[in-house]
Design a protein around this motif. Sequence first.
Motif, mmCIF file in Angstrom:
data_model
loop_
_atom_site.group_PDB
_atom_site.id
_atom_site.type_symbol
_atom_site.label_atom_id
_atom_site.label_comp_id
_atom_site.label_asym_id
_atom_site.label_seq_id
_atom_site.Cartn_x
_atom_site.Cartn_y
_atom_site.Cartn_z
ATOM 1 N N GLU A 1 106.120 73.291 26.332
ATOM 2 C CA GLU A 1 104.727 73.476 25.919
ATOM 3 C C GLU A 1 103.798 72.677 26.823
ATOM 4 O OE1 GLU A 1 101.661 73.024 22.144
ATOM 5 O OE2 GLU A 1 103.768 72.455 21.882
ATOM 6 N N SER A 2 104.241 71.487 27.227
ATOM 7 C CA SER A 2 103.431 70.678 28.137
ATOM 8 C C SER A 2 103.146 71.432 29.430
ATOM 9 C CB SER A 2 104.142 69.362 28.448
ATOM 10 O OG SER A 2 103.470 68.666 29.482
ATOM 11 N N LEU A 3 104.152 72.114 29.950
ATOM 12 C CA LEU A 3 103.950 72.871 31.190
ATOM 13 C C LEU A 3 102.980 74.032 30.982
ATOM 14 C CD1 LEU A 3 107.570 72.869 32.598
ATOM 15 C CD2 LEU A 3 105.584 71.680 33.525
ATOM 16 N N LEU A 4 103.064 74.686 29.850
ATOM 17 C CA LEU A 4 102.122 75.762 29.553
ATOM 18 C C LEU A 4 100.698 75.221 29.478
ATOM 19 C CD1 LEU A 4 104.088 77.761 26.820
ATOM 20 C CD2 LEU A 4 103.676 78.444 29.190
ATOM 21 N N VAL A 5 100.546 74.077 28.828
ATOM 22 C CA VAL A 5 99.223 73.474 28.715
ATOM 23 C C VAL A 5 98.715 73.023 30.077
ATOM 24 C CG1 VAL A 5 97.948 71.513 27.734
ATOM 25 C CG2 VAL A 5 99.579 72.783 26.311
ATOM 26 N N SER A 6 99.623 72.485 30.894
ATOM 27 C CA SER A 6 99.234 72.051 32.237
ATOM 28 C C SER A 6 98.713 73.222 33.058
ATOM 29 C CB SER A 6 100.423 71.402 32.955
ATOM 30 O OG SER A 6 100.782 70.187 32.340
ATOM 31 N N ARG A 7 99.338 74.370 32.911
ATOM 32 C CA ARG A 7 98.865 75.549 33.644
ATOM 33 C C ARG A 7 97.439 75.901 33.232
ATOM 34 N NH1 ARG A 7 102.981 77.942 36.420
ATOM 35 N NH2 ARG A 7 105.105 77.353 35.813
ATOM 36 N N GLN A 8 97.118 75.694 31.973
ATOM 37 C CA GLN A 8 95.753 75.937 31.513
ATOM 38 C C GLN A 8 94.803 74.860 32.031
ATOM 39 O OE1 GLN A 8 96.143 76.042 27.260
ATOM 40 N NE2 GLN A 8 97.374 77.912 27.240
ATOM 41 N N ALA A 9 95.296 73.631 32.064
ATOM 42 C CA ALA A 9 94.447 72.518 32.499
ATOM 43 C C ALA A 9 94.081 72.632 33.969
ATOM 44 C CB ALA A 9 95.159 71.184 32.249
ATOM 45 N N PHE A 10 95.007 73.162 34.781
ATOM 46 C CA PHE A 10 94.792 73.175 36.226
ATOM 47 C C PHE A 10 94.583 74.584 36.778
ATOM 48 C CE2 PHE A 10 97.548 69.322 35.620
ATOM 49 C CZ PHE A 10 96.508 68.412 35.757
ATOM 50 N N VAL A 11 93.981 75.442 35.972
ATOM 51 C CA VAL A 11 93.648 76.777 36.460
ATOM 52 C C VAL A 11 92.743 76.656 37.677
ATOM 53 C CG1 VAL A 11 92.370 78.896 35.955
ATOM 54 C CG2 VAL A 11 93.905 77.912 34.233
ATOM 55 N N GLY A 12 93.125 77.319 38.768
ATOM 56 C CA GLY A 12 92.335 77.235 39.987
ATOM 57 C C GLY A 12 92.569 75.960 40.780
ATOM 58 N N GLN A 13 93.497 75.115 40.323
ATOM 59 C CA GLN A 13 93.824 73.870 41.023
ATOM 60 C C GLN A 13 95.326 73.864 41.316
ATOM 61 O OE1 GLN A 13 91.764 70.237 39.482
ATOM 62 N NE2 GLN A 13 91.150 71.560 37.809
ATOM 63 N N ASP A 14 95.721 74.757 42.214
ATOM 64 C CA ASP A 14 97.144 74.993 42.454
ATOM 65 C C ASP A 14 97.893 73.740 42.865
ATOM 66 O OD1 ASP A 14 96.656 77.578 41.846
ATOM 67 O OD2 ASP A 14 96.955 78.383 43.850
#
Length: 330
Positions: A178-191
């Motif tokens: 879940e942390s990784l899923l949330v991280s993907r949301q947190a860093f949208v556009g920040q590859d």
Amino acid sequence: MARIPPQARATLARTVVELSSGPMAAREAAKVGRRRCTCGVGVVLAAAWVICGASTCDAAPATGSPHHTEYVRLIEPFNELLHKDPKAAVVKAGELVQQARRLARNDQRRADAFELLARAYIGVERYRDGVPLAAEVVRIRRLADPIDQELLALALDLNGTLLFAVDRFEEADASFRESLLVSRQAFVGQDLRLAQTLESHAEVVQKGFGRTHYVIELLRDAIALRKAHPLDAPGKLAETLEELAIHELREDEYGAADGNLADAVTLIRGEIQRQPDREETSAGLAQMLVMRAGIAARLARKDEALRLAREASALQFRSEEHTSELQSLR
């Protein structure tokens, strides 16, 4: 599933500060040298747990949460104390928790205090005491308005770490994912920041938990993100490709490992052309060539193995250290 071995528990304690900082504090982690990474240091529980890249990470929140800056100001000095004196960190965090109990139940500052104490408990190996604290941090972070995805991801990492330490493996895996899923949301556009997060997760998962398949998955995702920005930190991309190859070899994925090493060699050659005097880079090239020679031999590609081995042997170094390292690889 077997109980977590003592060595892994010790690793959790040593790396707690890294996981505890996140990308926004990686610069501070680098100052005290808590991670190995060409561009800096960092995993949060791995910031050495959740993140790397001091040169590309800064203290600016990814999500724009108004509480984020206050969190950073609190966490940075605490991480240094935790690194130097875990027992003193427990005392300090305990005091902050007592003060925080006067706050409203869902106040984000309350979560801050509980998080610090949970981290401190990892530092002194009081894992069971940290479990309810970490769960409460996750609960409060979910109720923030707006939700700070980066802080929620850190809370989930902390929660997963403690659950793993007390042998609640399935719950730990769920929290990490879940942390990784949330991280993907947190860093949208920040590859690149997301790539750093994935790499840091992989480092912690491998050192503390030994989940090779999961590590491979994380590193492949990180590499895909970095390849979308080939001109940014090519040396770090080469390092991650080599790291992935090492794990693929452990799973007997020789073809995949060789392909990743070939890509890494190309990148490293480019780095050498730009900075020919950096022997460390040439030493890295030698290691990759020797690894590729070993793979070729394993796959019965004798001519290729000999060619790669000769190529590695032809590299020249001024320092005795690098010369001896190359000799040890032959």
